[in-house]
Design a protein around this motif. Structure first.
Motif, PDB file in Angstrom:
ATOM      1  N   LYS A  76       0.832  -1.202   0.000  1.00 44.30           N
ATOM      2  CA  LYS A  76       0.000   0.000   0.000  1.00 44.30           C
ATOM      3  C   LYS A  76       0.868   1.254   0.000  1.00 44.30           C
ATOM      4  CE  LYS A  76      -4.257   1.719   2.121  1.00 44.30           C
ATOM      5  NZ  LYS A  76      -5.291   1.450   3.163  1.00 44.30           N
ATOM      6  N   THR A  77       0.348   2.328  -0.590  1.00 43.06           N
ATOM      7  CA  THR A  77       1.048   3.611  -0.636  1.00 43.06           C
ATOM      8  C   THR A  77       0.271   4.642   0.182  1.00 43.06           C
ATOM      9  OG1 THR A  77       2.000   3.184  -2.819  1.00 43.06           O
ATOM     10  CG2 THR A  77       1.880   5.477  -2.117  1.00 43.06           C
ATOM     11  N   TYR A  78       0.973   5.357   1.044  1.00 41.11           N
ATOM     12  CA  TYR A  78       0.378   6.410   1.868  1.00 41.11           C
ATOM     13  C   TYR A  78       1.009   7.737   1.458  1.00 41.11           C
ATOM     14  CZ  TYR A  78      -0.871   2.410   4.846  1.00 41.11           C
ATOM     15  OH  TYR A  78      -1.348   1.214   5.320  1.00 41.11           O
ATOM     16  N   VAL A  84       4.875   0.861   1.279  1.00 42.42           N
ATOM     17  CA  VAL A  84       5.144  -0.219   2.220  1.00 42.42           C
ATOM     18  C   VAL A  84       5.723  -1.404   1.452  1.00 42.42           C
ATOM     19  CG1 VAL A  84       4.215  -1.671   4.053  1.00 42.42           C
ATOM     20  CG2 VAL A  84       3.213   0.588   3.617  1.00 42.42           C
ATOM     21  N   ASP A  85       7.030  -1.619   1.601  1.00 45.40           N
ATOM     22  CA  ASP A  85       7.723  -2.676   0.875  1.00 45.40           C
ATOM     23  C   ASP A  85       7.494  -4.044   1.510  1.00 45.40           C
ATOM     24  OD1 ASP A  85       9.619  -3.365  -1.284  1.00 45.40           O
ATOM     25  OD2 ASP A  85      10.949  -3.927   0.362  1.00 45.40           O
ATOM     26  N   LEU A 140       9.486   0.770   4.937  1.00 46.03           N
ATOM     27  CA  LEU A 140       8.898   1.856   4.157  1.00 46.03           C
ATOM     28  C   LEU A 140       9.933   2.453   3.212  1.00 46.03           C
ATOM     29  CD1 LEU A 140       7.033   3.732   7.049  1.00 46.03           C
ATOM     30  CD2 LEU A 140       6.162   1.862   5.623  1.00 46.03           C
ATOM     31  N   ILE A 141       9.533   2.678   1.969  1.00 48.86           N
ATOM     32  CA  ILE A 141      10.343   3.432   1.012  1.00 48.86           C
ATOM     33  C   ILE A 141       9.737   4.822   0.938  1.00 48.86           C
ATOM     34  CG2 ILE A 141      11.289   3.533  -1.309  1.00 48.86           C
ATOM     35  CD1 ILE A 141      12.137   1.073   0.330  1.00 48.86           C
ATOM     36  N   VAL A 142      10.498   5.808   1.395  1.00 48.22           N
ATOM     37  CA  VAL A 142       9.985   7.171   1.554  1.00 48.22           C
ATOM     38  C   VAL A 142      10.625   8.111   0.538  1.00 48.22           C
ATOM     39  CG1 VAL A 142       9.658   9.058   3.189  1.00 48.22           C
ATOM     40  CG2 VAL A 142       9.730   6.707   4.017  1.00 48.22           C
TER      41      VAL A 142
END
Length: 257
Positions: free
Chosen positions: A36-38, A71-72, A82-84
């Motif tokens: 998922k992406t936030y 979310v990796d 997390l990839i930010v």
């Protein structure tokens, strides 16, 4: 017989009160979902007053950034990888010397990997793409958004908890160390947008120490400050919905050379 009934009634009331009290407690933890992406939209507005050699200058500054968290992975112990990165980022400065808004293109798209526990404690940071931007070289190894550390267990209304952390960043050829001592208090529940949230107020005491080089001179910085804020956390979804704060810092810089 009457006395027995009264005692039974009193015991039942006490049991109901205990159950009600237990139900009022909030379990706060991050529930990131794999894949998922936030996205978070962050805006800041600030006023900086500088005094040098008896002269005072006021500088208005601000920033506008959209941060993306992908979310990796999520481990069995609920640690989230997390990839930010920043999807957009601008900075504005208004002073007697300049009035400009800049797109921080060197920052946009640069990724970092952060591993967070379910409480929000940073387990590990890793730079994926370094940021080649003077005064911001340490940003690639730190999250581009503030992550609050939550209590390890359930917390009741008006309940409190404390956290602390230290951040080190590269700055103008030197190091800047910022330490934070945080106090949190549950202030009830409140709806924020479509989310029913736990409302938490917090106060942070800040200490800053650093050094660097600029125009052939060495300089040293020290300062103290306070942040007062309110965060809104959706305990069911396990996400931070909103964070509003105000920070005041007094800093002194000494230069030699």
């Amino acid at each position: 017989m009457m006395r027995s009934r009264l005692l039974l009634t009193a015991a039942l009331v006490a049991a109901l009160c205990a159950t009600s009290s237990a139900q009022e407690k909030f379990s706060l933890e991050y529930k990131f979902e794999k894949g998922k992406t936030y996205r978070y939209h962050q805006t800041t507005k600030g006023v900086m007053t500088q005094e040098m050699m008896g002269r005072e200058m006021k500088v208005d500054n601000g920033s506008d950034m959209v941060t993306k968290l992908v979310v990796d992975d999520v481990s069995k112990t609920k640690e989230a990888v997390l990839i930010v990165s920043a999807e957009s980022a601008t900075a504005s400065v208004k002073s007697p010397m300049m009035d400009t808004t800049m797109v921080m293109s060197q920052l946009i798209g640069k990724r970092s990997k952060i591993i967070l526990s379910a409480t929000g404690a940073v387990v590990k940071r890793e730079t994926i793409d370094s940021v080649k931007m003077e005064g911001m070289r340490g940003m690639g190894s730190r999250e581009m958004m503030k992550v609050h550390e939550l209590p390890a267990g359930p917390v009741a209304p008006a309940g409190t908890w404390k956290t602390s952390r230290a951040d080190t960043s590269d700055n103008l050829g030197g190091k800047m160390v910022s330490t934070y001592s945080n106090d949190y208090t549950v202030a009830g529940t409140e709806k924020k947008g479509v989310h029913q949230c736990v409302k938490v107020t917090y106060t942070s005491k800040i200490t800053v120490n650093g050094n660097g080089k600029m125009m052939g001179m060495e300089f040293f910085i020290e300062g103290t400050g306070t942040t007062k804020g309110t965060l809104f956390f959706d305990a069911t979804a396990g996400i931070l919905v909103s964070d509003e704060s105000d920070t005041n810092i007094d800093m002194t810089m000494a230069a030699t050379g």
